[in-house]
Design a protein around this motif. Structure first.
Motif, mmCIF file in Angstrom:
data_model
loop_
_atom_site.group_PDB
_atom_site.id
_atom_site.type_symbol
_atom_site.label_atom_id
_atom_site.label_comp_id
_atom_site.label_asym_id
_atom_site.label_seq_id
_atom_site.Cartn_x
_atom_site.Cartn_y
_atom_site.Cartn_z
ATOM 1 N N SER A 1 0.832 -1.213 0.000
ATOM 2 C CA SER A 1 0.000 0.000 0.000
ATOM 3 C C SER A 1 0.863 1.259 0.000
ATOM 4 O O SER A 1 0.486 2.280 -0.605
ATOM 5 C CB SER A 1 -0.953 0.002 1.198
ATOM 6 O OG SER A 1 -0.233 -0.047 2.409
ATOM 7 N N ASP A 2 2.038 1.213 0.644
ATOM 8 C CA ASP A 2 2.966 2.345 0.593
ATOM 9 C C ASP A 2 3.384 2.631 -0.846
ATOM 10 O O ASP A 2 3.455 3.788 -1.275
ATOM 11 C CB ASP A 2 4.229 2.058 1.411
ATOM 12 C CG ASP A 2 3.989 2.012 2.915
ATOM 13 O OD1 ASP A 2 3.011 2.630 3.371
ATOM 14 O OD2 ASP A 2 4.775 1.350 3.609
ATOM 15 N N LEU A 3 3.676 1.569 -1.586
ATOM 16 C CA LEU A 3 4.138 1.743 -2.957
ATOM 17 C C LEU A 3 3.023 2.243 -3.858
ATOM 18 O O LEU A 3 3.266 3.076 -4.751
ATOM 19 C CB LEU A 3 4.709 0.429 -3.491
ATOM 20 C CG LEU A 3 6.007 -0.040 -2.810
ATOM 21 C CD1 LEU A 3 6.485 -1.349 -3.431
ATOM 22 C CD2 LEU A 3 7.099 1.018 -2.916
ATOM 23 N N VAL A 4 1.809 1.769 -3.672
ATOM 24 C CA VAL A 4 0.680 2.284 -4.446
ATOM 25 C C VAL A 4 0.532 3.781 -4.207
ATOM 26 O O VAL A 4 0.384 4.575 -5.144
ATOM 27 C CB VAL A 4 -0.622 1.545 -4.086
ATOM 28 C CG1 VAL A 4 -1.825 2.214 -4.767
ATOM 29 C CG2 VAL A 4 -0.544 0.074 -4.494
ATOM 30 N N GLU A 5 0.582 4.167 -2.937
ATOM 31 C CA GLU A 5 0.485 5.587 -2.581
ATOM 32 C C GLU A 5 1.620 6.380 -3.216
ATOM 33 O O GLU A 5 1.412 7.477 -3.757
ATOM 34 C CB GLU A 5 0.524 5.734 -1.061
ATOM 35 C CG GLU A 5 0.505 7.159 -0.548
ATOM 36 C CD GLU A 5 -0.887 7.698 -0.292
ATOM 37 O OE1 GLU A 5 -1.008 8.760 0.308
ATOM 38 O OE2 GLU A 5 -1.858 7.037 -0.715
ATOM 39 N N GLY A 6 2.830 5.832 -3.190
ATOM 40 C CA GLY A 6 3.977 6.539 -3.740
ATOM 41 C C GLY A 6 3.884 6.733 -5.238
ATOM 42 O O GLY A 6 4.220 7.799 -5.766
ATOM 43 N N VAL A 7 3.444 5.699 -5.970
ATOM 44 C CA VAL A 7 3.309 5.810 -7.423
ATOM 45 C C VAL A 7 2.246 6.850 -7.762
ATOM 46 O O VAL A 7 2.436 7.694 -8.652
ATOM 47 C CB VAL A 7 2.967 4.443 -8.035
ATOM 48 C CG1 VAL A 7 2.620 4.595 -9.514
ATOM 49 C CG2 VAL A 7 4.132 3.475 -7.865
ATOM 50 N N ARG A 8 1.130 6.803 -7.078
ATOM 51 C CA ARG A 8 0.092 7.815 -7.309
ATOM 52 C C ARG A 8 0.627 9.217 -7.035
ATOM 53 O O ARG A 8 0.372 10.160 -7.799
ATOM 54 C CB ARG A 8 -1.110 7.527 -6.403
ATOM 55 C CG ARG A 8 -2.016 6.407 -6.898
ATOM 56 C CD ARG A 8 -3.072 6.080 -5.868
ATOM 57 N NE ARG A 8 -4.255 5.484 -6.476
ATOM 58 C CZ ARG A 8 -5.269 4.976 -5.793
ATOM 59 N NH1 ARG A 8 -5.238 4.981 -4.460
ATOM 60 N NH2 ARG A 8 -6.316 4.475 -6.419
ATOM 61 N N HIS A 9 1.357 9.357 -5.947
ATOM 62 C CA HIS A 9 1.924 10.641 -5.543
ATOM 63 C C HIS A 9 2.800 11.212 -6.659
ATOM 64 O O HIS A 9 2.658 12.380 -7.060
ATOM 65 C CB HIS A 9 2.721 10.403 -4.260
ATOM 66 C CG HIS A 9 3.298 11.637 -3.649
ATOM 67 N ND1 HIS A 9 3.910 11.625 -2.419
ATOM 68 C CD2 HIS A 9 3.379 12.910 -4.077
ATOM 69 C CE1 HIS A 9 4.328 12.841 -2.117
ATOM 70 N NE2 HIS A 9 4.020 13.642 -3.115
ATOM 71 N N GLN A 10 3.728 10.394 -7.166
ATOM 72 C CA GLN A 10 4.662 10.866 -8.186
ATOM 73 C C GLN A 10 3.967 11.172 -9.508
ATOM 74 O O GLN A 10 4.219 12.202 -10.141
ATOM 75 C CB GLN A 10 5.763 9.833 -8.397
ATOM 76 C CG GLN A 10 6.694 9.674 -7.207
ATOM 77 C CD GLN A 10 7.741 8.610 -7.467
ATOM 78 O OE1 GLN A 10 7.444 7.487 -7.859
ATOM 79 N NE2 GLN A 10 9.001 8.952 -7.235
ATOM 80 N N LEU A 11 3.088 10.270 -9.949
ATOM 81 C CA LEU A 11 2.410 10.479 -11.222
ATOM 82 C C LEU A 11 1.443 11.652 -11.160
ATOM 83 O O LEU A 11 1.228 12.343 -12.169
ATOM 84 C CB LEU A 11 1.666 9.213 -11.640
ATOM 85 C CG LEU A 11 2.536 8.032 -12.066
ATOM 86 C CD1 LEU A 11 1.660 6.823 -12.377
ATOM 87 C CD2 LEU A 11 3.389 8.383 -13.281
ATOM 88 N N ALA A 12 0.849 11.876 -9.983
ATOM 89 C CA ALA A 12 -0.091 12.984 -9.851
ATOM 90 C C ALA A 12 0.579 14.302 -10.213
ATOM 91 O O ALA A 12 0.034 15.112 -10.969
ATOM 92 C CB ALA A 12 -0.643 13.033 -8.428
ATOM 93 N N ARG A 13 1.770 14.531 -9.690
ATOM 94 C CA ARG A 13 2.473 15.782 -10.005
ATOM 95 C C ARG A 13 2.817 15.851 -11.486
ATOM 96 O O ARG A 13 2.628 16.902 -12.129
ATOM 97 C CB ARG A 13 3.731 15.901 -9.158
ATOM 98 C CG ARG A 13 4.543 17.144 -9.499
ATOM 99 C CD ARG A 13 5.623 17.423 -8.504
ATOM 100 N NE ARG A 13 6.257 18.701 -8.817
ATOM 101 C CZ ARG A 13 6.890 19.464 -7.933
ATOM 102 N NH1 ARG A 13 6.951 19.079 -6.660
ATOM 103 N NH2 ARG A 13 7.447 20.599 -8.289
ATOM 104 N N LEU A 14 3.330 14.753 -12.032
ATOM 105 C CA LEU A 14 3.694 14.727 -13.452
ATOM 106 C C LEU A 14 2.501 15.097 -14.327
ATOM 107 O O LEU A 14 2.618 15.910 -15.251
ATOM 108 C CB LEU A 14 4.210 13.329 -13.814
ATOM 109 C CG LEU A 14 4.583 13.099 -15.276
ATOM 110 C CD1 LEU A 14 5.824 13.890 -15.651
ATOM 111 C CD2 LEU A 14 4.801 11.606 -15.548
ATOM 112 N N TYR A 15 1.329 14.525 -14.035
ATOM 113 C CA TYR A 15 0.154 14.757 -14.859
ATOM 114 C C TYR A 15 -0.471 16.125 -14.608
ATOM 115 O O TYR A 15 -0.918 16.792 -15.549
ATOM 116 C CB TYR A 15 -0.884 13.663 -14.613
ATOM 117 C CG TYR A 15 -0.461 12.282 -15.069
ATOM 118 C CD1 TYR A 15 0.487 12.104 -16.065
ATOM 119 C CD2 TYR A 15 -1.018 11.145 -14.482
ATOM 120 C CE1 TYR A 15 0.876 10.840 -16.466
ATOM 121 C CE2 TYR A 15 -0.648 9.869 -14.890
ATOM 122 C CZ TYR A 15 0.301 9.719 -15.875
ATOM 123 O OH TYR A 15 0.667 8.468 -16.275
ATOM 124 N N VAL A 16 -0.523 16.558 -13.357
ATOM 125 C CA VAL A 16 -1.135 17.862 -13.063
ATOM 126 C C VAL A 16 -0.317 18.990 -13.691
ATOM 127 O O VAL A 16 -0.871 19.993 -14.146
ATOM 128 C CB VAL A 16 -1.284 18.058 -11.536
ATOM 129 C CG1 VAL A 16 -1.635 19.502 -11.194
ATOM 130 C CG2 VAL A 16 -2.368 17.132 -10.996
#
Length: 354
Positions: free
Chosen positions: A292-307
């Motif tokens: 779950s930490d890794l899922v959160e981390g991937v979302r975190h990183q991609l969110a900035r890239l996409y936003v």
């Protein structure tokens, strides 16, 4: 009589966890210059020595190569740099993997060889030639979760792949569909013009979808002896390895590919890695992280890239990251960055992100 000074050999590239052979960058310097960019600036920003591009069998760090293509798009001002670089990239320019493909006896065997051997040309990469219902999906995806921004690489690689089929069928050939894992970019109409096919964005993998060719279609330059020789040289150039990255980065890559379908399940990721669920959990625990930490981390990183890509609708970003509602994505983004995504995006636009 004055003798010319000998040309020094290329300086050795630094050791890397995973590489791509320099043939993948054939002609990139000239293409950058023709697009109005400065190749020296692009290479410097990607930490690539120009001498490393002189021999198509030299290894380049994969992350640096992907960054080079992103930098080229930024430096030239052409957001579709990778798209058009790939469209003009002919199979014979692709070095050993191109030679293997062109020397195959039939088109079907050429595509299978391309998929099977591409990870030796570019390590830590998934390629597959899947057949179903009279259709073929030629898939491509980088398996290093630490390489985040990779749109240019995906678009140029799909162009390289489509030109293998156009080498046989002619320049007018087109697939039935093209899939990309990244969100729809600006000027997306250029992609349909380039591939002459519908484009689907935000997919689990990059892929060409086309009708299965007849088994009897011969490659124009079929040469089994040359194919075997080049296959051996390719595997030797990769030192017999399709590459490796730390387990966490492989897990991150598998999570990324599944987010578009919703929150990923650890069982699916473990299966993709050839592990049992409990084995994967134990390995991650040994690294001090949970799934779950890794899922959160991937979302975190991609969110900035996409936003920061200000043309991508926030609702699309929420879907790409596996959120069923934009409100859930907004709450998560605000927790990560202390700003709601709309405000963060406004600041990104002011800084010049597109």
């Amino acid at each position: 009589m004055v003798r010319a000074a000998p040309i020094p050999p290329p300086s050795p590239a630094p050791a890397a966890a995973c590489n791509v052979l320099a043939a993948a960058a054939s002609g990139v310097i000239g293409f950058i210059e023709r697009q109005g960019g400065n190749a020296e600036t692009v290479l410097n920003r990607a930490a690539i020595d120009i001498s490393w591009l002189t021999d198509p069998t030299l290894p380049l760090d994969l992350a640096a190569y992907v960054q080079m293509m992103e930098e080229a798009a930024t430096q030239t001002g052409n957001g579709n740099f990778g798209l058009w670089f790939g469209q003009q990239f002919q199979p014979q320019d692709l070095g050993l993997i191109g030679g293997v493909t062109l020397a195959a006896p039939t088109l079907v065997s050429a595509l299978e060889a391309l998929a099977d051997l591409f990870p030796y040309h570019q390590q830590v990469t998934h390629t597959a030639c899947r057949h179903a219902g009279g259709m073929v999906a030629l898939e491509y995806r980088i398996l290093d979760g630490a390489i985040l921004a990779r749109r240019q690489d995906a678009e140029l690689t799909m162009g390289m792949f489509v030109n293998v089929l156009r080498y046989v069928f002619g320049p007018a050939w087109a697939p039935e569909e093209v899939h990309f894992e990244h969100p729809q970019p600006e000027q997306a109409q250029e992609h349909e013009r380039a591939f002459r096919a519908p484009i689907h964005w935000g997919q689990r993998t990059n892929a060409l979808i086309f009708k299965r060719p007849s088994e009897g279609i011969a490659m124009p330059g079929a040469d089994l002896r040359a194919m075997d020789r080049l296959r051996g040289q390719l595997i030797q150039a990769a030192r017999g390895s399709a590459g490796d990255v730390p387990l966490i980065r492989r897990v991150q890559a598998e999570i990324r590919s599944r987010l578009v379908d919703g929150p990923p399940y650890i069982e699916e990721v473990a299966d993709a890695l050839g592990l049992r669920r409990w084995t994967l959990q134990r390995c991650l625990a040994d690294e001090g992280v949970s799934f779950s930490d890794l899922v959160e981390g991937v979302r975190h990183q991609l969110a900035r890239l996409y936003v920061e890509r200000t043309h991508v609708p926030l609702a699309d970003i929420a879907c790409l990251l596996g959120y069923s509602e934009i409100s859930a994505f907004s709450r998560a983004f605000t927790r990560w960055y202390a700003l709601p995504p709309r405000q963060f995006r406004a600041q990104a636009a002011a800084r010049g992100f597109r």
